[in-house]
Write a protein that holds these residues in place. Structure first.
Motif, PDB file in Angstrom:
ATOM      1  N   CYS A  71       0.876  -1.354   0.007  1.00  0.00           N
ATOM      2  CA  CYS A  71       0.112   0.090   0.178  1.00  0.00           C
ATOM      3  C   CYS A  71       0.891   1.220  -0.058  1.00  0.00           C
ATOM      4  O   CYS A  71       1.795   1.328   0.755  1.00  0.00           O
ATOM      5  CB  CYS A  71      -0.906   0.021   1.261  1.00  0.00           C
ATOM      6  SG  CYS A  71      -1.909   1.293   1.274  1.00  0.00           S
ATOM      7  N   CYS A  84      -2.576   6.100  -0.689  1.00  0.00           N
ATOM      8  CA  CYS A  84      -2.912   7.126  -1.736  1.00  0.00           C
ATOM      9  C   CYS A  84      -4.422   7.482  -1.214  1.00  0.00           C
ATOM     10  O   CYS A  84      -4.922   8.490  -1.949  1.00  0.00           O
ATOM     11  CB  CYS A  84      -2.770   6.535  -2.998  1.00  0.00           C
ATOM     12  SG  CYS A  84      -3.792   5.279  -3.465  1.00  0.00           S
ATOM     13  N   CYS A  97      -8.777   4.040  -2.316  1.00  0.00           N
ATOM     14  CA  CYS A  97      -9.873   3.284  -2.034  1.00  0.00           C
ATOM     15  C   CYS A  97     -10.890   3.811  -0.859  1.00  0.00           C
ATOM     16  O   CYS A  97     -11.935   3.748  -1.244  1.00  0.00           O
ATOM     17  CB  CYS A  97      -9.163   2.024  -1.257  1.00  0.00           C
ATOM     18  SG  CYS A  97      -8.068   2.296   0.015  1.00  0.00           S
ATOM     19  N   CYS A 136      -7.672   1.182  -6.636  1.00  0.00           N
ATOM     20  CA  CYS A 136      -6.342   0.954  -6.246  1.00  0.00           C
ATOM     21  C   CYS A 136      -5.216   0.955  -7.450  1.00  0.00           C
ATOM     22  O   CYS A 136      -5.609  -0.035  -8.015  1.00  0.00           O
ATOM     23  CB  CYS A 136      -6.242  -0.380  -5.285  1.00  0.00           C
ATOM     24  SG  CYS A 136      -4.624  -0.627  -4.617  1.00  0.00           S
TER      25      CYS A 136
HETATM   26  S1  SF4 Z   1      -6.039   2.505  -3.101  1.00  0.00           S
HETATM   27 FE1  SF4 Z   1      -5.843   1.983  -0.896  1.00  0.00          FE
HETATM   28  S2  SF4 Z   1      -4.897  -0.032  -0.711  1.00  0.00           S
HETATM   29 FE2  SF4 Z   1      -4.517   1.005  -2.678  1.00  0.00          FE
HETATM   30  S3  SF4 Z   1      -2.617   1.796  -2.574  1.00  0.00           S
HETATM   31 FE3  SF4 Z   1      -3.886   3.649  -2.331  1.00  0.00          FE
HETATM   32  S4  SF4 Z   1      -4.266   3.576  -0.141  1.00  0.00           S
HETATM   33 FE4  SF4 Z   1      -3.283   1.443  -0.507  1.00  0.00          FE
END
Ligand code: SF4
Ligand code: SF4
Ligand code: SF4
Ligand code: FES
Ligand code: FES
Lengths: 948, 141
Positions: free
Chosen positions: A167, A170, A173, A221
């Motif tokens: 992870c 970011c 999600c 993601c």
């Molecule tokens: S979308 Fe969520 S799970 Fe995927 S990398 Fe970004 S923070 Fe991590």
């Protein structure tokens, strides 16, 4: 064909009247004001590196990879959060930017496992792409600092895994769950270096959290952190085909991503106008039934239902069937034969089944399961407005100010539309819910209904008439709209009627159980709150007064001027994927395609010339009448495509007796369903992944279904129907469903302009598509009603004959839940069962206490018709005196207890009200035991004959 | 009174207040000595937020703890100015003095940068600490 992700513009599309022109790396681009610099760059073919931005959620500005330089501005602003302005001059690739970006990327990579070659997202990973894009070569910080590489993977969700070691925090999600799905099940736990994505709280994993498994986070993601298990198992997709979901009436479109002949995953298609890149757990994940071991792929026949099945060749099966049908027709005449079309199958398949019945069998005995759900919609809206369909597209809700939901549970039954509606509600639109049960929409994170009218089941008409009473007597009628758009006499009569004192909320509150004050406030809000839109579902139609309720809804919309523009309207939330289409295609015994009566000689002769036959000019039998006629011996053969009437239709015992009395029951389905226990012929069906055709969703939107793999049974469903027709000597020679659509267009003015070529080019079309509406009609009745002037219809409240009494003191109402679909034939054969293993009976704490029941106890549920057993769940979601269950599992057979009362106009069964008693029990009822025995016996398949 | 009832009482006190989440969590921490998973869930239900949202907020602030810790707590500023004025050199002595009896928490800036190293016990901030001063502060906790 090589595999590519759908293009990501980085930030959502902005709708604005004003356009601005700017220059990006020397290229001029014009975009709507408010569009981000990032999106503007993508629009003109550029691509700015990015990690935390993706175009289905708002920009966040956290990763700092998307920096740009803008002439005349200091610093290096993030392009995802900077709106494009007139005359801006932007540079996206400069040595300074490259250096900054590389620095950011080094930091990310220093805390990332470097196992790209063995990672399931290899070559489909944005982190990888961006590292390449910024030219990362080495990481100055080394890999010795603190990292998150040891964090364990959460595999609790049956469809996707969460591996936090990959992870990059970011938050895509988290934002997707908040903004796109509206469930807010994810958060960032902790702060700083310790920040970690968390489903729910510390004590949760994905499965125990509030997550509803829609998959929006997985789609958002950029790394392999959240990823479909199927990708890990099967590998990266190699090609993709756009097709349409076969579950519900929302009609989400997907890219079916394939590896060889194997489906790897379904990814919602961002250009799909119904779903706009979102989906629910069923469409995205629950397709495993397509290759389930229970699927039958070879035709089978048997002399009688007491014998085991015999697997036979297609030729033998068709000869056997045609022989039986011919004999019955010779002995008892064409009206002894009939068919049932499926709301699950394509328009083309449905059209062919009704054509087979009318032109081949020679009777009009064709009906559809829409009979058991939305026939009152057809009748009610046709009478008042002039067409049998909802008035809006889904996007319309984004312009609503007051949303009235009655007898529908969108978050469970139409989840993707519900997400859109919730988004609008979070923006401030008001909500009124009319439902006996406290559905999720009444109160769930950030959503709260202004008014919940928890009425007694069966009193919809009384409540709506009382609302009309308030609107008329307080003087809230939209006089101008009514004067211009509606029939004056009918309005006068209606307004005198509703104004009578016996329709006042005060007078009716004892009947409806809704406090007069609440009802008055709700009526006032609806009439004065701006754009008012009404959404309704089976809780409206499946009543003895279903058609009256639909007309009462239409009256309310007309009286308040809420018809004919975006943000308003009357919107049935159609249950099954193609229930609208099945109705449109002439599935009813009295109507040819496009809702034209069979007794109309002009229409009939159009079909007669095209089909070169003479049609019966009398309406045929409806499903309940077919079953009655079977019992007296005058109806003997039925072809049932893709329906399980034994489980889905009311009063199971009556259905069973009717089927058992027939001499030729042909079931055309994927599985040996419950109805097949009474069948003589089983024709294996194909899944939506294996066929071409079209579905029409609840917005009247026609969309293509495309074949992504070969039919496991050897033939698409339309080919099976054609083979049967030809075994009867009809000589059909369609080679592709597009030819069937051409025939539909030729014979039906509503669809005159529809063709596969146009659908291919335009993605979808909302009917009518003809001379008057060359590009279709997102909103109906804009300039005037289809029938000319809108018709107010007096709707007198007549209590149902189904009454509670000392023996049956409680009212049972039924519904569905998110993870399961209808009779569950598909969803029960997927991992969705982790969310719903069995049907349970919801009982109010007071009623439970009176009967000594606890959650989890076995209870006997008995009505005047029959009884069944299931487990109880004690909850105050239902009002005292009301119990509630779903009907997804055959073991429960909830319809054993429902009655054969039905809507006065259309025979739509009254599933939503049954007087019942509930008592503790210690095991299955007699019916369940006998049926289980029969079902086991009837499903036997004889071992194949040894080869010579 | 059960924890659940006490939380319900605190929720009721804040009813109708704008932005009630942080004040609520603070009162719960003060009353019950922690914000447990159950407390988060109860607050979420009361404020019509998701459990995840409340957990996201509660876990962001070090002042909210998942389990009660009855030990006294000395907060030592380890931010830039206090570092420049020598706090790092005092840490070993502080740890030895605290042992298991006193909880030491790192904080980042107590707003008295020019007179550091600074530490806080209960509601009082103590400035210009040297090793002896810090040790006696910890011992007095
Ligand atoms: S979308 Fe969520 S799970 Fe995927 S990398 Fe970004 S923070 Fe991590
Ligand atoms: S699957 Fe859907 S509901 Fe579950 S966490 Fe992801 S976005 Fe939220
Ligand atoms: S079941 Fe309905 S909401 Fe879910 S993906 Fe399919 S069409 Fe969309
Ligand atoms: S993409 Fe703009 S800051 Fe992350
Ligand atoms: S840095 Fe220690 S008080 Fe400000």
């Amino acid at each position: 064909m090589t595999y590519e992700r759908q293009k990501d513009f980085g930030t959502p599309e902005v709708l604005s009247e004003t356009q601005v022109t700017l220059s990006i790396d020397g290229r001029e681009v014009t975009v709507p004001a408010g569009t981000s610099v990032m999106r503007a760059a993508a629009e003109c073919g550029g691509s700015i590196p990015k990690l935390c931005a993706t175009d289905n959620v708002k920009a966040f500005g956290s990763c700092r990879l998307c920096l740009v330089e803008i002439e005349g501005r200091k610093g290096t602003p993030a392009s995802c959060t900077t709106p494009a302005e007139q005359g801006m001059i932007v540079a996206t690739q400069t040595p300074r930017l490259e250096k900054l970006r590389r620095g950011v990327m080094e930091l990310y990579i220093s805390d990332h496992p470097l196992d790209c070659l063995t990672c399931s997202a290899n070559n489909d990973c944005e982190l990888q792409d961006q590292a390449a894009a910024v030219g990362l070569r080495d990481v100055r910080f080394g890999y010795d600092g603190a990292d998150h590489l040891g964090a364990p993977t959460d595999t609790s969700n049956p469809y996707f895994d969460f591996d936090p070691s990959k992870c990059i925090v970011c938050s895509r999600c988290v934002r997707a769950c908040d903004e796109v799905q509206g469930t807010l099940a994810l958060t960032i736990d902790g702060r700083g270096f310790a920040s970690m994505v968390s489903a729910g709280q510390t004590t949760d994993d994905f499965l125990s959290s509030e997550c509803v498994s829609c998959g929006a986070c997985v789609q958002a993601c950029p790394t392999a952190t959240l990823q479909e298990k199927s990708v890990k198992e099967i590998g990266k997709p190699e090609r993709s085909v756009v097709t349409t979901c076969a579950y519900c009436g929302v009609g989400c479109t997907f890219r079916a991503e394939m590896r060889g002949e194997q489906l790897v995953r379904m990814v919602p298609w961002k250009d799909g106008k119904a779903n706009r890149g979102h989906s629910c757990v069923k469409g995205r994940f629950a397709w495993g039934y397509a290759n389930h071991a229970d699927r039958i792929t070879s035709p089978m026949v048997r002399e009688s239902i007491h014998e085991p099945w015999r697997e036979v060749s297609w030729v033998e099966a068709l000869e056997f069937t045609a022989g039986r049908l011919r004999t019955i027709r010779e002995e008892s005449g064409p009206r002894a034969l009939g068919g049932i079309t499926s709301s699950r199958c394509t328009n083309e398949e449905t059209f062919l089944v009704q054509k087979l019945v009318r032109a081949g069998f020679g009777s009009n005995n064709v009906d559809t399961c829409a009979r058991v759900c939305h026939s009152p919609t057809g009748y009610g809206l046709k009478t008042t407005f002039g067409t049998s369909a909802g008035t809006q597209d889904f996007d319309s809700v984004m312009h609503s100010d007051v949303v009235l939901v009655i007898g529908a549970n969108p978050t469970d039954a139409h989840p993707v539309f519900a997400s859109r509606m919730k988004r609008r509600l979070r923006q401030g639109a008001k909500l009124i819910v009319i439902d006996p049960r406290r559905i999720d929409l009444v109160r769930s994170p950030h959503i709260a209904a202004a008014h919940h009218l928890a009425l007694r089941p069966g009193t919809n008409v009384a409540v709506l008439t009382a609302m009309a009473h308030v609107i008329v007597t307080v003087g809230l009628v939209d006089e101008t709209f009514v004067a211009e758009r509606c029939e004056a006499d009918a309005f006068e009569e209606w307004s005198r009627f509703v104004a009578e004192e016996r329709h006042s909320p005060e007078f009716l509150q004892d009947v409806t159980g809704v406090p007069a004050q609440t009802l008055r406030e709700a009526a006032r809000l609806f009439a004065t709150g701006g754009n008012g839109a009404i959404y309704y579902g089976l809780g409206v139609t499946e009543h003895s007064q279903g058609s009256s309720t639909v007309m009462a809804i239409a009256n309310l919309a007309m009286a308040t001027g809420n018809i004919g523009r975006p943000g308003v309207g009357v919107n049935p939330l159609r249950g099954q994927n193609n229930v609208q289409g099945a109705c449109d295609m002439g599935s009813f015994p009295h109507e040819l395609s496009g809702y034209r009566h069979i007794s109309d000689g002009d229409v009939r002769s159009l079909f007669e010339q095209d089909w070169k036959v003479t049609l019966d000019d009398e309406p045929g039998l409806r499903i309940p009448n077919m079953l009655d006629a079977a019992l007296d011996g005058s109806f003997r053969a039925i072809y049932i495509q893709g329906e399980d009437i034994l489980q889905s239709d009311p009063d199971t015992r009556h259905v069973a007796a009717g089927l058992a009395a027939m001499d030729c029951v042909i079931v055309h389905d994927l599985f040996l369903n419950e109805t097949a226990n009474y069948a003589h012929v089983f024709l294996p069906g194909s899944t939506f992944l294996e066929k071409d055709g079209t579905f029409t969703n609840a917005e009247r939107r026609m969309q293509l279904v495309r074949k992504v793999m070969e039919p496991a049974n050897g033939m698409q469903d339309w080919e099976v129907t054609q083979a049967l027709a030809n075994a009867l000597g009809l000589g059909w020679d369609y080679t592709h469903p597009s030819q069937v659509m051409d025939e539909i267009a030729r014979l039906t003015p509503t669809f005159a302009g529809v063709s596969f070529d146009r659908l291919e080019a335009e993605g979808s079309l909302q009917w009518p598509v003809n001379e008057a509406f060359p590009d279709g009609a997102p909103v109906m009745h804009e300039a005037g009603f289809v029938r000319g002037k809108g018709l107010f219809v007096v709707t007198d409240y007549v209590p149902t004959d189904e009454k509670t009494g000392p023996r049956f003191p409680l009212l049972l109402t039924t519904g569905r839940i998110l993870s399961q679909y209808n009779v569950g034939a598909q969803t029960r054969r997927t991992a969705n069962v982790v969310w719903h293993e069995e049907d349970v009976l919801e009982v109010h704490p007071t009623d439970a206490e009176n009967r000594g029941l606890k959650s989890g106890d076995w209870v006997r549920l008995a009505s005047r018709k029959g009884e069944t057993t299931l487990r109880a769940k004690v909850t105050d979601r239902v009002a005292p005196g009301v119990v509630y269950t779903t009907f997804h599992h055959p073991e429960t057979q909830a319809n054993v207890v429902t009655t054969d009362y039905s809507d006065w106009a259309t025979n739509c069964p009254e599933y939503k009200v049954t007087a019942v008693q509930v008592a503790p029990s210690n095991g299955p009822s007699d019916w369940q035991e006998n049926y289980a025995e029969l079902s086991g016996r009837s499903r036997r398949i004889a071992p194949a004959e040894p080869a010579e | 009174m059960s924890d659940q009832e006490r939380i319900a009482g605190i929720v009721a006190e804040h009813e109708g207040r704008e932005g009630p989440l942080l004040p609520l969590l603070r009162d719960i921490q003060a009353e019950l000595g922690c914000v447990s998973a159950e407390a988060e869930a109860q607050v979420a239900q009361a404020l019509n937020l998701s459990r995840a949202e409340v957990h996201g907020v509660a876990s962001f602030y070090h002042d909210f703890t998942e389990r009660p810790d009855p030990r006294p707590c000395v907060e030592i500023c380890r931010a830039e100015a206090c570092q420049a004025r020598g706090v790092e050199a005092l840490m070993q002595a502080a740890r030895d003095a605290a042992g298991d009896r006193v909880r030491l928490a790192d904080v980042y800036c107590l707003g008295l940068c020019s007179v550091g190293p600074n530490a806080k016990l209960d509601d009082a901030v103590h400035a210009r600490l040297d090793a002896a001063g810090l040790v006696s502060l910890i011992e007095s906790a």
